[in-house]
Design a protein around this motif. Sequence first.
Motif, PDB file in Angstrom:
ATOM      1  N   PHE A 205      34.602  47.136  70.780  1.00 16.86           N
ATOM      2  CA  PHE A 205      33.474  47.887  71.314  1.00 16.86           C
ATOM      3  C   PHE A 205      32.198  47.051  71.286  1.00 16.86           C
ATOM      4  N   VAL A 206      32.051  46.210  70.273  1.00 15.80           N
ATOM      5  CA  VAL A 206      30.909  45.294  70.261  1.00 15.80           C
ATOM      6  C   VAL A 206      30.989  44.356  71.460  1.00 15.80           C
ATOM      7  N   ILE A 207      32.208  43.872  71.766  1.00 11.87           N
ATOM      8  CA  ILE A 207      32.387  43.023  72.945  1.00 11.87           C
ATOM      9  C   ILE A 207      32.020  43.787  74.216  1.00 11.87           C
ATOM     10  N   ILE A 208      32.413  45.060  74.295  1.00 14.76           N
ATOM     11  CA  ILE A 208      32.050  45.883  75.446  1.00 14.76           C
ATOM     12  C   ILE A 208      30.529  45.916  75.616  1.00 14.76           C
ATOM     13  N   SER A 209      29.827  46.127  74.531  1.00 14.43           N
ATOM     14  CA  SER A 209      28.371  46.220  74.584  1.00 14.43           C
ATOM     15  C   SER A 209      27.739  44.894  74.982  1.00 14.43           C
ATOM     16  N   LEU A 210      28.235  43.799  74.403  1.00 11.18           N
ATOM     17  CA  LEU A 210      27.723  42.479  74.794  1.00 11.18           C
ATOM     18  C   LEU A 210      28.064  42.183  76.248  1.00 11.18           C
ATOM     19  N   GLY A 211      29.227  42.641  76.690  1.00 10.92           N
ATOM     20  CA  GLY A 211      29.593  42.470  78.096  1.00 10.92           C
ATOM     21  C   GLY A 211      28.626  43.189  79.011  1.00 10.92           C
ATOM     22  N   GLU A 212      28.194  44.382  78.628  1.00  9.53           N
ATOM     23  CA  GLU A 212      27.193  45.108  79.415  1.00  9.53           C
ATOM     24  C   GLU A 212      25.884  44.330  79.482  1.00  9.53           C
ATOM     25  N   ALA A 213      25.511  43.695  78.366  1.00 13.71           N
ATOM     26  CA  ALA A 213      24.292  42.885  78.377  1.00 13.71           C
ATOM     27  C   ALA A 213      24.418  41.732  79.364  1.00 13.71           C
ATOM     28  N   LEU A 240      20.271  34.324  74.047  1.00 10.79           N
ATOM     29  CA  LEU A 240      20.111  35.336  73.008  1.00 10.79           C
ATOM     30  C   LEU A 240      21.374  36.184  72.884  1.00 10.79           C
ATOM     31  N   ALA A 241      22.046  36.468  74.004  1.00 10.88           N
ATOM     32  CA  ALA A 241      23.320  37.201  73.949  1.00 10.88           C
ATOM     33  C   ALA A 241      24.349  36.405  73.153  1.00 10.88           C
ATOM     34  N   CYS A 242      24.385  35.094  73.361  1.00 12.17           N
ATOM     35  CA  CYS A 242      25.327  34.251  72.612  1.00 12.17           C
ATOM     36  C   CYS A 242      25.002  34.254  71.121  1.00 12.17           C
ATOM     37  N   VAL A 243      23.721  34.238  70.785  1.00  8.37           N
ATOM     38  CA  VAL A 243      23.314  34.282  69.374  1.00  8.37           C
ATOM     39  C   VAL A 243      23.749  35.600  68.753  1.00  8.37           C
TER      40      VAL A 243
END
Length: 392
Positions: A205-213, A240-243
């Motif tokens: 789910f964290v990946i889902i959220s980062l994917g949305e970003a 910043l998304a990568c960080v």
Amino acid sequence: MGTSDGLQSIDGELPEDAERHANNLELFVDLVFIFAVTQLATLASHDTSAAGVGRALLIAALVWWQWSQYTWAGSAVDLQRGPVTRVLVLCTVPATLTMAVAIPDAFHGTGKWFAVSYLVVQLLVLGMQGVEALRHESSRGAFVTYASVASIAPVAVVVGGFLAGNARVWVWVAAVALNVTGAIRAAAGEWSINPGHFAERHSLFVIISLGEALVAIGAAATTTGLTGRVMAGLVAASALACVLWWTYFAYIPNVVEDELRRSVGAQRGRRGRDLFTFGHFPIVGGIVLFAVVMKHMVPEPTTSLPTADRVLLALGIALVIGGYLHMQWRIAHHLARERLAAIALVAGWCAVAAEVAGVVVVSVVAVLVAGMQAVTWRRFRRSSLAHITTNR
């Protein structure tokens, strides 16, 4: 949620600690929640006032609880194991998608659609969970304690959906409070949690959220068209998304999974609740707020960020890091100074950067958070090596 020993699932035997991964059916349902996260970012971006962001986070809390209900049920019962659970889960997909579609206008015209579909999904998933939990004496009491409150929450959401204005908001706040209360009241009981599966589901789910970003960043750049300035904004935002990816995936999934695996009896349920259901929500909420700011910054990266966007950026980072601090405190009763310092430095920088180009604001935030993570990672590596050396 279910028992703490071996259990007989709706469709067959499922030992609790057998290694298990997210299955295709769960990933299929997650596709709907990817859309829901996108809709949450849209809702927040349309109104960046304190009230608007508060309403977006309220919907996020309801959506997060619905996804969590799937995850607790799927940890106790392999939802893809047999035809009964497969059909029941697939029956929830249209209602879940309807709920997601209704999110941007949930406080106005589509509130009833959001509420009714939310009720349908929550009760179906709670029912699947209950069929399993009620079969076993060790889990029966905890589930009844939880469900006696949690089953009222979606009904409250429906009541709120037929109200207007602030009345709807406050009834939905009460629904969130009912969910949290149910989880707190049931803490003394035993729940069936497969540690590897449970940790993996939350990481996804964290990946889902980062994917949305990343989608928000790419969509903003596509809409405007690539220029040198837009490219600079895209690079700063994606950096910043990568960080943020690094701050979570460097080691946190392994740490919380190990903590869950070491816990036994009622403690495992409390750990699952505190580290995952409660602990991951601010991380996801913070990433969504970050996505909102990037949607605004990337098209005009040399323009200064409005006050609302700088506040959202600082709040988003504070929520993400605050989620890590919450987990750290629950596990070790310790708060890393560099994490506290990073929250303060980002907030201070956003406060004084009123005349600074948005791309510079975001770049500095990326450097500050990366510096924090470098210190945290170095300390973690040292403690891990010391632990290995001690146990040789």
